[in-house]
Design an enzyme around this catalytic site. Structure first.
Site, PDB file in Angstrom:
ATOM      1  N   ASP A   1       0.811  -1.215   0.000  1.00 19.37           N
ATOM      2  CA  ASP A   1       0.000   0.000   0.000  1.00 19.37           C
ATOM      3  C   ASP A   1       0.845   1.266   0.000  1.00 19.37           C
ATOM      4  OD1 ASP A   1      -2.336   1.464  -0.107  1.00 19.37           O
ATOM      5  OD2 ASP A   1      -2.674   1.431   2.060  1.00 19.37           O
TER       6      ASP A   1
ATOM      7  N   ASP B   1      -2.948   8.635  10.591  1.00 19.42           N
ATOM      8  CA  ASP B   1      -3.700   8.008   9.510  1.00 19.42           C
ATOM      9  C   ASP B   1      -4.580   6.897  10.078  1.00 19.42           C
ATOM     10  OD1 ASP B   1      -3.911   7.501   6.425  1.00 19.42           O
ATOM     11  OD2 ASP B   1      -3.537   5.526   7.309  1.00 19.42           O
TER      12      ASP B   1
ATOM     13  N   GLU C   1      -6.338  12.670  10.000  1.00 13.95           N
ATOM     14  CA  GLU C   1      -6.827  12.421   8.635  1.00 13.95           C
ATOM     15  C   GLU C   1      -8.090  11.589   8.711  1.00 13.95           C
ATOM     16  OE1 GLU C   1      -7.590   9.903   5.266  1.00 13.95           O
ATOM     17  OE2 GLU C   1      -6.509   9.116   7.007  1.00 13.95           O
TER      18      GLU C   1
ATOM     19  N   HIS D   1      -3.450  13.164  -2.514  1.00 19.47           N
ATOM     20  CA  HIS D   1      -3.525  11.748  -2.847  1.00 19.47           C
ATOM     21  C   HIS D   1      -4.789  11.112  -2.283  1.00 19.47           C
ATOM     22  CE1 HIS D   1      -2.013  11.680   1.239  1.00 19.47           C
ATOM     23  NE2 HIS D   1      -2.311  10.401   1.313  1.00 19.47           N
TER      24      HIS D   1
END
Length: 546
Positions: free
Chosen positions: A164, A308, A349, A406
């Site tokens: 990933d 994240d 995020e 992104h």
């Protein structure tokens, strides 16, 4: 690679536009004497705001030096030692607290605590090998071509990883050999405010901790670091009703059957791919890993750490297993207190209802303005600024402005801000110009999907092909359910997963055919007009500009 804007506006016009709460007398005083980004704190203005030093003494006109005697520009009063001091000690003459600081470390001594904040500058968000082949190439490019045009660097994962694009970290105390060393990372931090990544929710199966658990099972010191699927559900497996509530990131239950060294199979929670095994940061070993990893980033120059996937750490039967209170706030607070001595701030995020980002900002965390891209596109496409204007009047002030990322353009982020009936047309505009969709997935119990009449649009050689729809999604998800049926209650096998748009991927970079030279040239004066025309074409659905 993406460019973001950090922090607050650099002049009164922007502060006024964003609805900063100041009395008329203070507004007129600041408007009469604006203080640019390079002039430090916008609060310490003589006659507008009374500033108290860290020892509690009031001061309306000191010499503007820090403890080392360094001058900070023409703002009056001592420069606050940190953001907390700014909040607690910067008040209007009537005693009202004014949180309008923008943090900027330019020209301050390198180790001054105020350098650790987030300033109102452009942030370059990039992978370590997007510009050149490694971090050394990135640094040379910044030194020769970019220089001080950006003030912050956000390095997407630079750690050893098994998948990933770096978001399946093996460990956080090393840099991937392909990209460079910590010396390369710290060299970037010497010249730019540095933002680093931390994946709160998961770790790679190639990590030492996971490998030790697979080898030793319940005898491993890391046995409680991972989330055992059966421990979450009262009956050891979810029912269809319980599974329906769980927020997932793949068209399958978030579980992975792990083959242990002793031949047994243990189901572990796995929100994302099989290269991203969920951890439990609430456990003793999970917190030790979290703390050690974050300290490693703090000690290597990070000023901002992006958290994240943090919302997925709260697993509770009968809930969405996403952002469950008060556990998620307790964890964020614990992380915040841990990084506080380093002067590091946290960026959360999350693609979710805009109210969540407002709440995160109120708790003192930085967030992304993920609503802005689609609202900008909506304003141009439907020729109305109403939703955009409303958002700008209520949006968090502690946020990073972004039009190019992104993470794409979040659909959930505009829910309640733009009319839902307009979203399909925006989706059509994006797809017709080469954009793509990232999906989120919902489990639908048996008997509830017969009435579904959803259809998908497939892009093949530029031609729209209708087909697939919900029935095709069900056929595919039936296979994924069968793969893990031993970890589910029988009624789960009667349902299937439905996929709906989560993010639209169409950025400046993709609009320039993913050509780095075109992308960089588009940001320079000769090509700027063409870029604007191209984005305008995307908004109105015209093919006039190629």
């Amino acid at each position: 690679m993406a460019l973001h804007m950090l922090g607050y506006g650099s002049h009164w016009g922007v502060l006024q536009h964003r609805g900063t709460h100041l009395s008329p007398s203070v507004q007129s005083s600041i408007a009469a004497r604006p203080c640019g980004v390079d002039k430090r704190c916008r609060v310490g203005l003589s006659g507008a705001v009374k500033v108290r030093s860290s020892n509690g003494a009031s001061n309306n006109g000191s010499n503007g030096t820090d403890s080392n005697g360094d001058q900070h520009g023409r703002c009056k009063g001592p420069y606050p030692a940190n953001e907390h001091e700014c909040k607690e000690h910067c008040r209007t003459p009537d005693g009202e607290l004014k949180d309008i600081c923008a943090w900027d470390g330019k020209d301050l001594p390198r180790h001054h605590t105020s350098r650790r904040g987030v300033s109102n500058q452009v942030q370059l968000s990039t992978y370590g090998d997007c510009i050149g082949n490694n971090l050394a190439d990135l640094r040379r490019f910044l030194q020769t071509e970019i220089k001080d045009a950006v003030g912050s660097i956000h390095l997407l994962p630079v750690f050893p990883s098994s998948g990933d694009r770096g978001f399946a970290p093996i460990r956080y105390d090393q840099v991937d050999d392909r990209l460079g060393t910590w010396q390369d990372v710290q060299a970037l931090g010497d010249n730019y405010q540095l933002c680093l990544e931390y994946m709160v929710n998961h770790i790679s199966p190639q990590s030492h901790q996971y490998q030790d658990y697979v080898a030793n099972g319940d005898n491993s010191q890391f046995r409680n670091m991972f989330v055992k699927w059966k421990d979450i559900w009262p009956k050891g497996a979810p029912s269809a009703d319980e599974l329906q509530k769980v927020r997932t990131r793949k068209p399958a239950p978030p579980v992975l059957g792990v083959h242990m060294a002793d031949g047994s199979v243990v189901p572990l929670w796995c929100t994302f791919s099989d290269q991203q095994i969920d951890i439990n940061p609430f456990s003793e070993e999970g917190w030790k890993f979290t703390e050690a990893s974050l300290r490693s980033l703090c000690e290597r120059g990070a000023r901002l750490i992006r958290l994240d996937a943090f919302g997925y750490v709260t697993k509770q039967a009968g809930t969405s297993c996403f952002m469950q209170e008060p556990e998620v706030w307790d964890l964020l607070s614990r992380i915040k207190e841990m990084v506080k001595p380093y002067g590091v701030q946290l960026l959360c995020e999350v693609h979710e209802d805009f109210n969540l980002n407002i709440e995160l900002a109120r708790h003192g965390y930085w967030v992304y303005d993920f609503a802005l891209p689609l609202l900008m596109l909506h304003a141009m496409r439907f020729k109305t600024a109403g939703p955009l204007k409303h958002w700008l009047s209520i949006c968090p002030r502690r946020q990073i402005t972004t039009l190019d990322t992104h993470d794409g353009m979040g659909v959930d982020d505009v829910a309640g801000l733009a009319p839902l009936v307009d979203v399909p047309e925006l989706e059509h505009c994006i797809l017709s110009h080469g954009g793509t969709i990232n999906y989120k997935h919902f489990y639908v119990p048996g008997g509830e999907f017969e009435s579904e009449a959803a259809e998908t649009i497939d892009q093949r050689d530029g031609v729209e092909v209708k087909g697939g729809g919900f029935e095709q999604q069900c056929r595919k998800s039936k296979c994924t359910l069968k793969d893990v049926q031993e970890f589910l209650q029988p009624d789960c096998m009667q349902g299937c997963y439905k996929s709906v748009p989560h993010q639209y991927n169409e950025t400046y970079y993709s609009a320039m055919d993913e050509d780095p030279k075109k992308y960089l040239m588009a940001r320079s004066e000769p090509m700027l007009h063409k870029l604007h025309l191209m984005l305008h074409s995307l908004a109105i659905g015209s093919d006039a500009v190629g």
